[in-house]
Design an enzyme around this catalytic site. Structure first.
Site, short mmCIF file in Angstrom:
data_model
loop_
_atom_site.label_atom_id
_atom_site.label_comp_id
_atom_site.label_asym_id
_atom_site.label_seq_id
_atom_site.Cartn_x
_atom_site.Cartn_y
_atom_site.Cartn_z
CB THR A 53 54.25 31.96 21.91
OG1 THR A 53 55.15 32.25 22.96
CG2 THR A 53 54.11 33.16 20.99
CB CYS B 245 15.86 -5.88 11.36
SG CYS B 245 16.72 -4.74 10.28
CG ASP C 240 18.38 8.78 3.08
OD1 ASP C 240 19.04 9.76 3.43
OD2 ASP C 240 17.74 8.73 2.03
CG ASP D 31 50.37 28.70 17.55
OD1 ASP D 31 51.32 28.32 18.24
OD2 ASP D 31 50.22 29.88 17.17
CG ASP E 59 53.22 26.60 22.05
OD1 ASP E 59 54.27 26.61 22.71
OD2 ASP E 59 53.03 27.31 21.05
#
Length: 765
Positions: free
Chosen positions: A465, A419, A15, A660, A463
């Site tokens: 398209t 610390c 943690d 894409d 890009d």
């Protein structure tokens, strides 16, 4: 290809940053281990090792530090990847309409239901390495994800230490003669487990842990009879750790809440019967029934039914998407108003949400440059603090005859002030919160380095398209030459019935939107390179390019001018001829995404240069570029896009590439940050530096904004952690503050830093 092996573990009980540091140091010293990545927020450890490595011994070493260990993945070949991955959702072939027009439409096939399941080794869990935590060894088991804090082992220990302190105060007040002993016992109640962990950490290679500094300070206070303060400091230390764990648990819960979106059960259809089964048991190819209002329990393709799907849990898009047979759906999304039958295309371990969670967890293991610097700095900082504390305790009494107890007390306080917990966690806490926030908005980032890099972008190449545009043509104009517009559309759609060509689909979709009833067609013929013809309601009808239509009918100059004007706007024009007479024309174009203009404006407003890189013809690209107000580079091959990205970098720009398609991969790899625009496909999630799930151009600017917010948050955290230490260092030396305020300088700063980082979870809108 590297022959290194990788093994991934789930580690319970972490943690705080010192937890990760101790595990990293201990495991890194094991034979055969070459690299270690530990994520506190995700609770995972990934190690890169060779064949000689003993995984059982590694698990035993981690358990010896007081953590639970579960192996999530077996040994596997580690395939190296470049800093910038080529990203691609899928590639597209060029389709030409039969009308002979030169306009090209890139078809973006949906690869979602073509998962390479053999590549998902993370889904094959090794259950043979489960181990329970060793009780009483680890002191950071203090932010339980399940149940209230007071039911955790650390919560009970903190309450016990607090009760012992109260009892000591009562006894000390009633019997002053044994006050020192009462507080000494109260201190030991909390200190003994802390000291045990300090010894274990020292033996594992971390001598300067917070537990060791705490132990030295408490024992030193006992030696100078400051037992009351020593007991209070130990209790405050435990309280601080508890608060830190609760705060850190919120970021972890943010990730777990993603996985919780997928329902536990599914309605499986088998042999004509429907039965409820665990979602984890669904196999690829299974058919499941999804009732209205249910969450979809697996990635799949709709077999039958039509409904509006709320994809907000996966894509962040709040507007439901209408889907029907053949469309892909994601696990965790919500079915709307009609029942669906869905064919499963991905096992539970490989569905979109599982892969998003895996991506976020792995991203947290990838340290940002700032985080790596802080880690290196802290390795020298902590021993330096010990040296300073020793000098403060020894030099004034030895050189100037100052009071020993007074300066030893100050030296012990400096140990606590020094610390590095707050400093070490300042960066990973912010990055973890930012990655989680981004994931919930459909912005997936592969690690802290990518997150930092996005904020430095000064140019973005996109890009056309499928990125700036929708990726499929739509009817933009219906022109009446001899017949009314509705009749022109009705006859044209009748000719295109049954065609799967993108332009035909555009005409049919427009007819459906207009609720046009299509007439029957006979003698339909495809005329290669020209168009299509058929008999409709006794009429001879032709639909094709203007050039082909000229062979059938005279087109007046005024009408030719209108067609040319549409062509100049980058539109494909199909001309309709009925019984040898010019009837009308339909213009189609792959239109810009709804938010493309606003998204590009947001980038420009942020001072980012934007440029369109496309393989499409210059006429079409220029028309779209003019509409969006963007610099255009057209008629490009994949290597041309890569070259232009290189040229932009040579100009001193930090370049991001958004695309894409497979043809974008070289440019994505060449860019400083490659961003895949898509709907959560395998390639986009697993090979890109970053991915935008719901395909909004504006999300590129949101990614950059998230990066800048995160870096500001990190700088704030560093200032908080070092600033508080500097203030308390001065006040301790001049005698204003003592031991218990010193512990607040550490644990208090850690909690403040963590809570400040968690503000990033609320950045999303």
């Amino acid at each position: 290809m590297s022959t290194d092996l990788q093994t991934r573990f789930r580690v319970g009980g972490m943690d705080c940053a010192s937890c990760a540091s101790k595990i990293d140091t201990a495991v890194r010293r094991m034979p055969g281990v070459e690299d270690v990545s530990v994520s506190v927020t995700a609770g995972t450890m990934n190690i890169r090792h060779d064949q000689t490595s003993d995984l059982d011994a590694i698990g035993k070493k981690v358990r010896g530090l007081g953590y639970s260990v579960e192996r999530l993945a077996g040994r596997q070949v580690d395939h190296p990847t470049s800093a910038n991955h080529g990203a691609a959702c899928c590639g597209g072939d060029a389709h030409h309409h039969a009308n002979g027009d030169s306009h090209t439409h890139s078809s973006r096939a949906n690869s979602h239901d073509a998962h390479d399941h053999d590549s998902h080794e993370h889904g094959k869990q090794d259950r043979g390495d489960r181990a329970a935590a060793i009780e009483g060894l680890h002191g950071h088991d203090h932010g339980p994800s399940d149940g209230p804090w007071w039911k955790s082992k650390k919560g009970r220990a903190t309450l016990l230490a607090g009760a012992a302190l109260v009892v000591a105060y009562v006894i000390g007040h009633l019997v002053p003669s044994i006050q020192l002993y009462a507080f000494a016992i109260a201190m030991l109640v909390g200190l003994v487990p802390i000291a045990r962990r300090a010894v274990m950490a020292a033996l594992a290679g971390t001598p300067f842990s917070i537990e060791m500094l705490m132990t030295i300070a408490a024992v030193g206070a006992l030696a100078i009879n400051a037992t009351e303060e020593a007991a209070a400091v130990v209790f405050l230390f435990l309280v601080g750790e508890l608060l830190e764990g609760v705060a850190a648990g919120k970021a972890r819960d943010s990730i777990k809440s993603l996985a919780a979106l997928v329902p536990k059960t599914a309605l499986l259809e088998e042999a004509g019967k429907t039965s409820e089964v665990p979602a984890q048991s669904l196999e690829i190819g299974s058919i499941i029934l999804v009732r209205p209002g249910d969450r979809i329990s697996a990635d799949g393709v709709i077999v039958s039914g039509e409904s509006a799907i709320n994809e907000a849990p996966v894509t962040g898009e709040s507007v439901p998407t209408q889907k029907s047979a053949g469309d892909s759906v994601f696990a965790g999304t919500v079915n709307g108003d009609a029942a669906l039958r869905v064919r499963v295309t991905a096992a539970a371990a490989d569905n979109t949400i599982a892969r998003v969670v895996k991506l976020v967890e792995e991203a947290q293991e990838s340290k940002a440059p700032t985080e790596r610097f802080i880690d290196r700095f802290s390795k020298y900082y902590t021993p330096g603090v010990v040296v300073v504390a020793a000098l403060v305790a020894l030099v004034p009494p030895l050189l100037w005859g100052a009071n020993w107890d007074e300066w030893i007390y100050k030296g012990l306080a400096i140990l606590l002030i020094g610390c590095p917990c707050a400093l070490v966690i300042s960066t990973p806490a912010a990055i973890a919160a930012s990655l989680s926030s981004g994931a919930r908005r459909g912005l997936l980032l592969k690690g802290g380095a990518v997150l930092e890099g996005l904020g430095r972008l000064t140019a973005v190449a996109l890009d056309k398209t499928g990125t700036l545009t929708e990726g499929k043509p739509k009817v933009t104009d219906i022109v009446s030459f001899g017949l009314p517009e509705p009749e022109t559309l009705r006859l044209a759609a009748a000719l295109e019935t049954g065609s799967s060509h993108p332009l035909a689909i555009a005409i049919l979709e427009r007819a459906t939107e207009n609720q046009i009833v299509l007439p029957a067609v006979s003698d339909a013929k495809a005329l290669g390179g020209k168009g299509v013809s058929a008999t409709v309601e006794g009429q001879s009808v032709f639909l094709g390019s203007a050039k082909a239509a000229l062979g059938l009918v005279d087109i007046p100059a005024a009408d030719q001018t209108a067609i040319s004007a549409l062509n100049d706007e980058g539109k494909t024009v199909s001309v309709l001829v009925v019984d040898g007479k010019l009837a009308g024309a339909i213009a189609m174009r792959d239109e810009p995404r709804a938010d493309a203009a606003d998204g590009l404006k947001a980038l420009k407003d942020a001072g980012v240069r934007v440029v369109m890189l496309t393989g499409d013809n210059a006429r079409t690209a220029s028309a779209i570029g003019k509409t969006l107000g963007i610099e255009v580079r057209a008629d490009l091959l994949p290597e041309d896009k890569q070259r232009i990205v290189g040229e932009l970098k040579q100009q001193g720009l930090v370049v991001g590439k958004v695309g894409d398609g497979i043809n974008d991969a070289p440019a994505l790899a060449a860019a400083d940050v490659g961003i895949a625009m898509g709907g959560g496909t395998d390639v986009a999630l697993e090979t890109a530096d970053a991915a935008i799930l719901h395909g909004r151009v504006g999300d590129v600017a949101r990614m950059i904004d998230l990066s800048k917010r995160t870096m500001r948050n990190i700088y704030q955290n560093i200032a908080i952690s070092l600033g508080l230490k500097a203030i308390f260092l001065v006040t301790t030396i001049i005698g204003v503050t003592g031991l218990w305020p010193a512990i607040l300088a550490d644990t208090g700063a850690t909690v403040l830093v963590t809570m400040n980082a968690l503000r990033l979870l609320r950045v999303a809108k």
